[in-house]
Design a protein around this motif. Structure first.
Motif, PDB file in Angstrom:
ATOM      1  N   UNK A 148       0.668  -1.218   0.037  1.00  0.00           N
ATOM      2  CA  UNK A 148       0.045  -0.177  -0.075  1.00  0.00           C
ATOM      3  C   UNK A 148       0.999   1.366   0.056  1.00  0.00           C
ATOM      4  N   UNK A 149       2.074   1.079   0.064  1.00  0.00           N
ATOM      5  CA  UNK A 149       3.187   2.157   0.063  1.00  0.00           C
ATOM      6  C   UNK A 149       2.701   3.174   1.138  1.00  0.00           C
ATOM      7  N   UNK A 150       2.212   2.518   2.411  1.00  0.00           N
ATOM      8  CA  UNK A 150       1.752   3.259   3.640  1.00  0.00           C
ATOM      9  C   UNK A 150       3.306   3.790   4.339  1.00  0.00           C
ATOM     10  N   UNK A 151       3.920   2.813   4.358  1.00  0.00           N
ATOM     11  CA  UNK A 151       5.220   3.350   4.899  1.00  0.00           C
ATOM     12  C   UNK A 151       6.363   2.684   4.478  1.00  0.00           C
ATOM     13  N   UNK A 152       7.639   3.114   4.274  1.00  0.00           N
ATOM     14  CA  UNK A 152       8.577   2.623   4.052  1.00  0.00           C
ATOM     15  C   UNK A 152       9.298   1.708   5.322  1.00  0.00           C
ATOM     16  N   UNK A 153       8.877   0.480   5.540  1.00  0.00           N
ATOM     17  CA  UNK A 153       9.326  -0.372   6.646  1.00  0.00           C
ATOM     18  C   UNK A 153      10.284  -1.385   6.220  1.00  0.00           C
ATOM     19  N   UNK A 154      11.461  -1.207   6.863  1.00  0.00           N
ATOM     20  CA  UNK A 154      12.480  -2.224   6.769  1.00  0.00           C
ATOM     21  C   UNK A 154      13.060  -2.821   8.383  1.00  0.00           C
ATOM     22  N   UNK A 155      12.791  -3.911   8.796  1.00  0.00           N
ATOM     23  CA  UNK A 155      12.995  -4.171   9.785  1.00  0.00           C
ATOM     24  C   UNK A 155      14.678  -3.921  10.336  1.00  0.00           C
TER      25      UNK A 155
END
Length: 290
Positions: A148-155
């Protein structure tokens, strides 16, 4: 240089004790995988009723999605966290054990490359699991958030407050031997030339031209033309810095595991791990503990 023994190979005798200390500390982390005390990290049972069993028999998805569908969120999160912790610990042990094996073989460029994944990137994930309230939710929703490209999440992405997370660990870890700001400088501070992130950069990239303190380092092929003196300095770096970093790291892992895993004999387990760790490190950390 002659081979010393099958155990230490090319490693000079002055580093043998520190090498043993590091391997024993890694073994303590490996205990979470091999010791039956921690078997729930690998597999645990979730009781379900007859109607849920019927639904499961007809379900085509994975067990994670199934638990959400039957509103078993607590069990779902527990399963996710245990799998994440278990996978991280195995990953850490593989890379760290091989890093020190390569050190004894005088393959220092490989050692520094292998140290990077557990002690630079995996440490970020563990810190975020412990000290970021919304990290687990973001991790679980990672695929959805990405799509959804809601957030750029990378653990494993370094959060802007990484230093704050390390400092926040003070007083919140089981043993609290090493201050978090010391670990930040030793591992993550790019303005310190021999921080682990910079040393492992050099190991992974044949040429680095990072500007440090307004000075560009001399152009060279990193680790390619190491003289005997340079190799000795690399060994000295590993065996003087890694015990401290590993002690902090294993304290992080302990805190993560024991905050999630419910053991009836927790005090006894912690006491024994503490006793062993003090025994391993009694000659390494006198100045740190004083």
């Amino acid at each position: 240089m002659k081979v010393q023994s099958d155990k230490y190979l090319y490693l000079p005798e002055e580093f043998h004790k520190m090498h043993d200390t590091c391997m024993l500390l890694i073994k303590q982390m490996e205990d979470f995988i091999t010791d039956n005390t921690y078997k729930d990290l690998k597999a645990f049972s979730i009781p379900i009723n007859e109607s849920e069993q019927t639904l499961l028999n007809l379900y085509n998805g994975d067990i994670f999605d199934f638990l959400l569908e039957i509103n078993r969120k607590d069990e779902f999160e527990r399963l996710v966290v245990y799998n994440l912790i278990y996978g991280l610990i195995i990953d850490n042990c593989y890379f760290l054990q091989e890093a020190f094996n390569c050190s004894s073989k005088k393959r220092l460029v490989v050692s520094f490359s292998l140290l990077r994944r557990p002690l630079v990137f995996n440490m970020v994930i563990i810190l975020r699991l412990l000290f970021e309230d919304d990290f687990l939710n973001k991790f679980i929703r990672g695929k959805e958030l990405y799509q959804n490209k809601e957030i750029d999440f990378d653990a494993a992405k370094f959060p802007h407050n990484l230093k704050d997370l390390l400092i926040a660990s003070k007083g919140n870890l089981i043993m609290n031997n090493i201050p978090g700001d010391v670990i930040y400088d030793a591992v993550y501070n790019k303005n310190i030339s021999d921080s682990l992130i910079n040393m492992s950069d050099k190991a992974l990239h044949p040429v680095t031209t990072r500007i440090l303190n307004n000075k560009t380092g001399p152009m060279n092929l990193n680790f390619v033309f190491s003289t005997p003196e340079a190799i000795h300095e690399q060994w000295s770096y590993i065996y003087h810095k890694m015990p401290t970093i590993l002690l902090y790291y294993i304290d992080l892992v302990d805190t993560l595991v024991f905050s999630r895993l419910k053991l009836s004999n927790l005090d006894q387990v912690l006491s024994e791990r503490h006793r062993q760790r003090l025994l391993f490190t009694k000659d390494c950390f006198k100045s740190t503990n004083s």
